[in-house]
Design an enzyme around this catalytic site. Structure first.
Site, PDB file in Angstrom:
ATOM      1  N   LYS A   8     -68.754  17.038 -13.235  1.00 43.39           N
ATOM      2  CA  LYS A   8     -69.739  17.881 -12.535  1.00 43.39           C
ATOM      3  C   LYS A   8     -70.448  17.173 -11.378  1.00 43.39           C
ATOM      4  CE  LYS A   8     -70.857  21.163 -16.207  1.00 43.39           C
ATOM      5  NZ  LYS A   8     -71.930  21.811 -16.956  1.00 43.39           N
TER       6      LYS A   8
ATOM      7  N   ASP B   5     -75.374  26.970 -14.234  1.00 41.79           N
ATOM      8  CA  ASP B   5     -75.873  26.654 -15.586  1.00 41.79           C
ATOM      9  C   ASP B   5     -77.334  27.089 -15.759  1.00 41.79           C
ATOM     10  OD1 ASP B   5     -73.524  25.569 -16.608  1.00 41.79           O
ATOM     11  OD2 ASP B   5     -73.975  23.550 -15.868  1.00 41.79           O
TER      12      ASP B   5
END
Ligand code: ATR
Length: 286
Positions: A68, A104
């Site tokens: 990420k 997220d």
């Protein structure tokens, strides 16, 4: 039938990811001609894999652990969320350009709003943990106008670093750092509206909890971003104390929903996907 348009996810390991199940359920429910595929990619192969995704004409893809942060350097543009969080979980391929996004925190925010009717603007939020998941959640709650955010982490210094980062990036927000076992947390929790567990504690061992039950009050909305298991000890104890409890399934679904709608322009069938994920999680638990 024409070749399906491709979506995917890259990570390592990737076998336990629920994203292929989630997105392919949505694709089937909507009758779209897309296919979502999982790729196991080692960190040393990330740049080559991403170049391959672009050359093969993928519409977009998700990025998961451990890529990420490393992904940031491979992108042409970043959304505000991705830039401030400093990590990417979703990429869209626009011609030869790759745009990085992070859904997220948006996923958690949408779950708080849609699944629990909680609007973070002006509230006091306590976030347990200071890792990658906490970073996404803290930034998004700050962007949504939370009045005060208290970070409580086993390693206090890590909470301090995250607090300084968020205050520097999002002016006007109040962020304080505490150790998870700091006695002062009791006073902080007395006036808090929301508690979010971003640590993996309830997942590592279902009998562990990040917070003593006695600190939970009926005024709290308690959210655990863990979804394996769905009913963590933290959430069981929150209900016992008369607080409202929100499991991590909503965050998972809504981060996927935001990515899917960004890629396809189609509304994500949230209820259908939720039903299917509950069946998949129950099946896995058997
Ligand atoms: P993620 O990307 O899932 O957030 P991470 O960056 O490794 O993962 O962060 C894990 C978080 O869970 C951290 O806040 C970690 O606390 P430390 O910073 O002190 O390591 C927390 N955590 C994990 N296991 C824990 C445990 N057994 N007790 C308390 N905190 C724990």
């Amino acid at each position: 039938m024409a070749q399906p348009r491709l979506l995917g996810i890259i990570g390592d390991p990737i076998g336990h990811s629920l994203s292929p199940h989630m997105h392919n359920t949505a694709i089937e429910a909507l009758g779209l001609n897309y296919l979502y595929v999982a790729f196991a990619v080692k960190p040393r192969d990330l740049a080559e894999a991403v170049a391959g995704m672009r050359a093969l004409g993928l519409v977009g893809f998700n990025i998961t652990i451990p890529h990420k942060e490393q992904m940031l350097a491979l992108l042409h543009h970043l959304t505000d969320e991705a830039r401030i969080i400093g990590a990417v979980n979703t990429v869209r391929c626009d011609g030869k350009e790759l745009i990085g996004h992070n859904t997220d925190g948006i996923g958690l925010l949408t779950s708080l709003r849609n699944d629990a009717g909680f609007e973070p603007a002006g509230t006091r939020c306590v976030i347990l943990g200071a890792g990658g998941a906490s970073r996404a959640v803290t930034v998004q709650l700050a962007l949504a106008g939370a009045a005060a955010i208290d970070l409580a982490n086993r390693t206090r210094a890590r909470a301090e670093t995250l607090a300084q980062h968020v205050v520097a990036q999002i002016p006007g927000v109040q962020v304080a750092a505490h150790a998870l076992d700091d006695a002062k947390l009791q006073d902080v929790l007395a006036t808090a509206d929301l508690i979010v567990n971003t640590t993996s504690i309830g997942m590592q061992s279902p009998d562990d909890t990040p917070l003593p039950e006695s600190l939970i009050r009926s005024r709290h909305l308690v959210c655990d971003i863990v979804y394996r298991p769905l009913h963590t000890r933290l959430l069981r104890e929150a209900r016992k104390r008369g607080a409202r409890a929100l499991d991590g399934l909503g965050m998972l679904i809504h981060q996927g929903s935001a990515a899917f709608e960004w890629w396809t322009g189609q509304p994500f069938p949230v209820d259908r996907v939720r039903q299917s994920l509950i069946e998949a999680l129950n099946g896995a638990a058997r």
